[in-house]
Design a protein around this motif. Structure first.
Motif, short mmCIF file in Angstrom:
data_model
loop_
_atom_site.label_atom_id
_atom_site.label_comp_id
_atom_site.label_asym_id
_atom_site.label_seq_id
_atom_site.Cartn_x
_atom_site.Cartn_y
_atom_site.Cartn_z
N MET A 4 31.46 32.52 33.79
CA MET A 4 31.96 32.05 32.49
C MET A 4 32.91 30.87 32.67
N LYS A 5 33.10 30.13 31.58
CA LYS A 5 33.99 28.96 31.60
C LYS A 5 35.24 29.25 30.78
N PHE A 6 36.40 28.89 31.32
CA PHE A 6 37.65 29.10 30.58
C PHE A 6 38.53 27.86 30.63
N LYS A 53 40.14 30.86 43.86
CA LYS A 53 39.48 31.84 44.71
C LYS A 53 38.70 32.84 43.83
N ILE A 54 39.30 33.25 42.74
CA ILE A 54 38.63 34.15 41.80
C ILE A 54 37.38 33.47 41.24
N GLY A 55 37.53 32.20 40.90
CA GLY A 55 36.40 31.43 40.37
C GLY A 55 35.23 31.42 41.34
N GLN A 56 35.52 31.12 42.61
CA GLN A 56 34.46 31.06 43.63
C GLN A 56 33.80 32.42 43.81
N LYS A 57 34.65 33.43 43.92
CA LYS A 57 34.15 34.76 44.26
C LYS A 57 33.33 35.38 43.12
N PHE A 58 33.78 35.17 41.88
CA PHE A 58 33.13 35.85 40.76
C PHE A 58 32.28 34.90 39.91
N GLY A 59 32.22 33.63 40.30
CA GLY A 59 31.37 32.68 39.58
C GLY A 59 31.89 32.27 38.22
N LYS A 66 39.15 43.37 24.33
CA LYS A 66 39.32 42.25 23.40
C LYS A 66 40.15 41.16 24.06
N ARG A 67 39.77 39.89 23.84
CA ARG A 67 40.53 38.79 24.41
C ARG A 67 41.65 38.38 23.47
N ILE A 68 42.89 38.35 23.98
CA ILE A 68 44.03 37.97 23.15
C ILE A 68 44.69 36.74 23.75
N PHE A 69 44.95 35.76 22.91
CA PHE A 69 45.60 34.55 23.40
C PHE A 69 46.97 34.90 23.96
N GLY A 70 47.33 34.30 25.10
CA GLY A 70 48.63 34.61 25.68
C GLY A 70 49.14 33.55 26.63
N LEU A 71 50.42 33.68 26.92
CA LEU A 71 51.09 32.80 27.87
C LEU A 71 51.62 33.68 29.00
N TYR A 124 44.27 40.31 30.01
CA TYR A 124 44.52 40.31 28.56
C TYR A 124 43.86 39.16 27.82
N SER A 125 43.88 37.96 28.40
CA SER A 125 43.35 36.82 27.63
C SER A 125 41.90 36.50 27.95
N LEU A 126 41.44 36.86 29.15
CA LEU A 126 40.07 36.49 29.52
C LEU A 126 39.15 37.70 29.60
N ASN A 127 39.70 38.87 29.41
CA ASN A 127 38.92 40.12 29.50
C ASN A 127 38.12 40.20 30.80
N LEU A 128 38.82 39.97 31.92
CA LEU A 128 38.20 40.08 33.24
C LEU A 128 38.97 41.13 34.06
N PRO A 129 38.84 42.42 33.69
CA PRO A 129 39.65 43.44 34.36
C PRO A 129 39.33 43.61 35.84
N VAL A 130 38.08 43.40 36.22
CA VAL A 130 37.71 43.58 37.63
C VAL A 130 38.37 42.49 38.48
N GLU A 131 38.34 41.27 37.94
CA GLU A 131 38.94 40.13 38.64
C GLU A 131 40.47 40.32 38.72
N ALA A 132 41.06 40.83 37.63
CA ALA A 132 42.51 41.07 37.63
C ALA A 132 42.88 42.06 38.73
N LYS A 133 42.09 43.11 38.80
CA LYS A 133 42.33 44.15 39.81
C LYS A 133 42.19 43.58 41.22
N ALA A 134 41.25 42.65 41.38
CA ALA A 134 41.03 42.04 42.71
C ALA A 134 42.30 41.33 43.17
N ILE A 135 42.97 40.67 42.24
CA ILE A 135 44.23 39.98 42.61
C ILE A 135 45.29 41.01 42.97
#
Ligand code: IPM
Ligand code: MG
Length: 362
Positions: free
Chosen positions: A1-3, A27-33, A276-281, A313-324
């Motif tokens: 996906m693109k963000f 690194k997340i981008g490369q690994k998860f496309g 759900k994706r929520i806008f955040g800082l 929270y903002s990108l709804n990528l829980p697996v990627e978040a956990k990887a970090i």
């Protein structure tokens, strides 16, 4: 996906920490496309110097047009004049207000490896894991009147702890939602024995509680809370509180995690709901640490874990978040430390080297 991600490095250690954050994101981008399209902007002292304002309207616009914002830190002695017309912190406050980021999530978590990096007895802090929900766009920070003036008898100043029921309702709801996904216990922190705004807060909290019959609500005074934090921090799971109280107790809470350099935060424009994706800082809770700037010694973990929160929270990528988060955990398990969390037998690393070790483990 693109963000689309807006990056506001800010002042002091902000620029060098944003480099580490982006290293992890790539690194997340490369690994998860995924593709992260990065747009940079100025905030704080850096923006004052270049643009004459702490957050230019075009920068705010750029943030609004993004999926999420990373802001590292603002401020420094260069801009510390108490009579200055504009301060670096104004940029951060303008971003919070301008982007509607009313809900500030500050998780406080002590990694088992860092028990000895705290000033506490191990049996007091081992297992600390709670989250402070801080109201972020109301109270003393924004309430009017807010001014200084001179009278015949001397100078006066006022700040207003102003809250509407709508502002209280939505932040308390964030607390209940999080409590529901954790231990089903919410502590609402206030000063209802003295402050009118706290008495309204308590009333509204009790009303919102009716929608969450499975969550136990406990009201606690801020002074009691500050004491209990140190005495028995494991008592806490999810807490909700107003802006200034939340600011103060999260600095206090950071000592439970070993260092300010460990604590991330998410500032959201809505109630977090799974899926759900929520806008955040996203920003570390620490400041710009001007005396460390450019020395390659500051701890990047708060920034890196803020990026994990952004993915969740903002990108709804829980697996990627956990990887970090797992990579951070494993880096600590393998004995790597920055100076602020250093202990005997560990390997001391600089900012970049710590970032590299974490990236390598993703
Ligand atoms: C924080 C900071 C800010 C705040 C400052 C820099 C304005 O202390 O994010 O906790 O008071 O909110
Ligand atoms: Mg603070």
């Amino acid at each position: 996906m693109k963000f689309n991600i807006a990056i506001l490095p800010g002042d002091g250690v902000g620029p060098e920490l944003s480099v580490e954050g982006i290293k992890i994101l790539q690194k997340i981008g490369q690994k998860f496309g995924h593709e992260f399209i990065l747009k940079y902007g100025l905030v704080g002292g850096a923006a004052i110097d270049e643009q004459g304002t702490a957050l230019a309207p075009e920068t705010l616009q750029m943030c609004k047009a993004s999926d999420a914002v990373i802001l590292v830190s603002v401020g420094g002695p260069k801009w510390d004049d108490p009579n200055a017309k504009v301060r670096p912190e104004d940029g951060l406050l303008a971003a919070r207000k301008g982007l509607g980021l009313f809900a500030n999530l500050r998780p406080v978590f002590l990694y088992p490896e860092l028990v000895n990096a705290t000033n506490f007895k191990p049996e007091v802090v081992r297992g600390v894991d709670f989250i402070v929900v801080r109201e972020l766009t109301g109270g003393l920070y924004f309430g009017r009147p807010k001014k200084r003036w001179t009278t015949a008898t001397g100078r006066k100043a006022v700040d207003s702890m102003l809250y509407s029921e709508r502002e209280i309702e939505r932040i308390v709801r964030v607390g209940f939602e999080l409590a529901q996904s954790r231990k089903k216990k919410l502590i609402s922190v206030d000063k209802a024995n003295v402050l009118e705004s706290s008495r309204l807060w308590r009333q509204v909290a009790a009303e919102v509680a009716r929608d969450y019959p499975d969550v136990i609500l406990e009201n606690m005074l801020i002074d009691t809370c500050s004491m209990r934090f140190i005495q028995n921090p494991r008592y806490f799971d999810v807490m909700v509180t107003e802006n200034t109280f939340g600011d103060i107790i999260t600095d206090e809470a950071s000592t439970l995690a070993g260092s300010m350099g460990m604590l991330p935060s998410a500032s959201l424009a809505g109630v977090p709901v799974e899926g759900k994706r929520i806008f955040g800082l996203y920003e570390p809770i620490h400041g710009s640490a001007p005396s460390h700037a450019g020395k390659n010694n500051i701890n990047p973990i708060a920034t890196i874990n803020s990026i994990a929160m952004m993915l969740r929270y903002s990108l709804n990528l829980p697996v990627e978040a956990k990887a970090i988060e797992t990579a951070v955990e494993n880096t600590l398990k393998d004995g790597f430390r920055t100076y602020d969390i250093m202990s005997e037998g560990c390997t001391k690393l600089g900012t970049r080297e710590m970032g590299d070790q974490i990236a390598k483990r993703i």
